[in-house]
Design a protein around this motif. Structure first.
Motif, short mmCIF file in Angstrom:
data_model
loop_
_atom_site.label_atom_id
_atom_site.label_comp_id
_atom_site.label_asym_id
_atom_site.label_seq_id
_atom_site.Cartn_x
_atom_site.Cartn_y
_atom_site.Cartn_z
N VAL A 40 0.85 -1.19 0.00
CA VAL A 40 0.00 0.00 0.00
C VAL A 40 0.89 1.24 0.00
O VAL A 40 1.83 1.34 0.79
N SER A 41 0.59 2.20 -0.85
CA SER A 41 1.43 3.39 -0.98
C SER A 41 1.29 4.32 0.23
O SER A 41 0.30 4.27 0.96
N ASP A 42 2.29 5.16 0.42
CA ASP A 42 2.27 6.13 1.53
C ASP A 42 1.08 7.08 1.39
O ASP A 42 0.47 7.48 2.40
N ALA A 43 0.75 7.45 0.16
CA ALA A 43 -0.37 8.37 -0.07
C ALA A 43 -1.68 7.78 0.41
O ALA A 43 -2.51 8.47 1.01
N VAL A 44 -1.88 6.50 0.18
CA VAL A 44 -3.10 5.82 0.63
C VAL A 44 -3.13 5.75 2.16
O VAL A 44 -4.17 5.95 2.78
N ILE A 45 -1.98 5.46 2.76
CA ILE A 45 -1.89 5.40 4.22
C ILE A 45 -2.27 6.76 4.82
O ILE A 45 -3.01 6.84 5.79
N MET A 46 -1.75 7.83 4.23
CA MET A 46 -1.99 9.18 4.74
C MET A 46 -3.47 9.57 4.67
O MET A 46 -3.95 10.38 5.47
N LYS A 47 -4.20 8.97 3.75
CA LYS A 47 -5.63 9.28 3.64
C LYS A 47 -6.41 8.79 4.86
O LYS A 47 -7.55 9.21 5.08
N GLY A 48 -5.80 7.92 5.63
CA GLY A 48 -6.45 7.43 6.84
C GLY A 48 -6.49 8.47 7.95
O GLY A 48 -7.21 8.29 8.94
N PHE A 49 -5.71 9.55 7.80
CA PHE A 49 -5.72 10.62 8.81
C PHE A 49 -6.96 11.48 8.58
O PHE A 49 -7.09 12.13 7.54
N ASN A 50 -7.86 11.50 9.55
CA ASN A 50 -9.13 12.21 9.42
C ASN A 50 -8.92 13.69 9.79
O ASN A 50 -9.06 14.09 10.94
N SER A 51 -8.61 14.50 8.79
CA SER A 51 -8.31 15.91 9.03
C SER A 51 -9.54 16.68 9.51
O SER A 51 -9.44 17.60 10.33
N SER A 52 -10.73 16.32 9.02
CA SER A 52 -11.96 16.98 9.45
C SER A 52 -12.21 16.77 10.93
O SER A 52 -12.52 17.71 11.68
N LEU A 53 -12.04 15.52 11.39
CA LEU A 53 -12.21 15.20 12.80
C LEU A 53 -11.17 15.92 13.65
O LEU A 53 -11.47 16.46 14.72
#
Length: 415
Positions: A40-53
């Protein structure tokens, strides 16, 4: 890889508990390792960070850090509790109700516990009231109010449920929580003899200072924030930043000190676990966990089993930071596989029962109570150990009682 992802999560929880490390930071590190192993790419991993929350939690905690720094919330708590006067039997009730209201307005469960616990444990030591009774009602009230859509736990729960399509639950979520916490609060109040309390000294006679200009402006700002969120439907995080900016401009609190007072550890815990959890979901780990839970439950027992699981997990990890992000994503899978199970009922059971476990001194609420009472009463080691065991017993009883009630549909009655 799906099974391995769950093992990584268990390892993060284990290390966080044993080594006293931030589980969220561990989860981010493990997400990188797991991502590399699974391609899994780093970009996909980073999408797991919920910035809105993160923005919502940061805005709310920043605003209430300002209110806590200048003493607004502490003074408000003292004034409300002083209304009891000689009617000491009302003090536990006032502490419970005010903890709900205060937490619901935005601070959330942990900040409200921190604000109320010092005062309630001081009262327990000074007036010879059971510290178990007052600490339990402080925790229960704080956790009940914390399910508000303005507070951290309510925000986290609503976001996690929205991710699998369960939306518009905010009011039912709060109502289920307040109802179930109140049921156990009444049991504890009667069991520990709260209705028998009396004292010679009138608490209301104590001199409590008036609000100063800065504190009045702070409270006015919080009220304005609540109205803008409830009536204008503005994002609670964004409006909290706006109100905090105005208060900072008016110099009502020390901005730098308020920023340092933000519970960064909690914010990193919640969002960090989310990074690993998203990867676990993508790799199919949640499907395995759901299947394992389904194998030991039926449609009738689903809420009780999920509640018991969350309560046990909460004794060793954070309710909102670990337990909810781990178990709430399993809800749609369990409901689908068992059939006839209400998703909101399962979500309420997980959230509520995991927070009842917070009465334990192994959790934040219980730890705050133990530390505050030891300081206020100058308790020796034997007294502290005795209080530890009693509070863990009340926590275990709470988990057991609510699990039994959930088996008979408590979290379904109000839906």
């Amino acid at each position: 890889m799906a099974l391995l992802s769950l093992l990584f999560l268990l390892l993060a929880i284990f290390l966080g508990f044993v080594r006293k490390m931030n589980t969220g930071l561990l989860c981010i590190a493990f997400a990188l390792v797991l991502g590399r192993m699974s391609g899994v790419s780093d970009a996909v991993i980073m999408k797991g960070f919920n910035s809105s929350l993160f923005i919502m939690l940061l805005g709310v905690t920043y605003l209430f850090s300002m209110a806590q720094i200048n003493g607004s919330l502490d003074l408000l708590a003292q004034k409300v509790i002083a209304l009891a006067g000689r009617r000491v039997y009302l003090i536990p009730i006032i502490i419970y109700v005010f903890s709900i209201v205060l937490a619901a307005l935005g601070p959330g469960s942990v900040p409200t516990m921190a604000i109320m616990m010092v005062f309630s444990m001081s009262l327990a030591a000074e007036m010879k009231i059971s510290p178990v009774l007052l600490s339990t009602l402080t925790v229960l009230g704080s956790c009940a109010g914390g399910l508000s859509p303005l507070a951290a736990t309510g925000i986290i729960g609503a976001n996690l449920c929205a991710e699998f399509g369960l939306t518009g639950i905010e009011n039912d979520f709060l109502l289920n929580g307040v109802f179930s916490f109140t049921v156990y609060a009444v049991i504890v109040y009667v069991w520990l003899g709260g209705y028998k309390l009396c004292a010679a000294e009138d608490v209301g006679e104590k001199v409590i200072p008036s609000f100063n200009r800065k504190q009045l402006l702070t409270i006015a700002g919080i009220v304005a924030m609540v109205f803008m969120v409830m009536l204008l439907h503005i994002n609670v995080g964004l409006v909290s930043f706006a109100v905090a900016a105005v208060l900072s401009f008016l110099r009502v609190s020390e901005e730098a000190k308020a920023i340092r007072h933000i519970p960064w550890n909690t914010l990193l815990l919640i969002t960090g676990v989310g990074v690993l959890m998203q990867l676990i979901i993508d790799l199919g780990g949640i499907n395995i966990l759901s299947a394992a839970l389904v194998s030991i439950m039926s449609a009738k027992s689903a809420a009780a089993v999920m509640g018991l699981t969350s309560g046990i997990m909460s004794w060793f990890s954070s309710s909102s930071g670990v337990v909810m992000p781990t178990l709430l994503p399993t809800v749609p899978h369990i409901a689908q596989q068992l059939g006839g199970v209400n998703e909101l009922e399962l979500a309420s059971s997980i959230t509520t029962i995991s927070h009842v476990a917070a009465i334990s001194p192994l959790s934040t609420g219980g730890a705050l109570a133990l530390a505050a009472y030891a300081s206020a009463a100058n308790a020796n080691q034997k007294q502290q150990q005795n209080l530890f065991m009693k509070m863990f017993g009340v926590s275990a009883l709470g988990v057991s009682v609510l699990c039994v009630f959930s088996y008979f549909g408590m979290f379904h009655w109000l839906l």
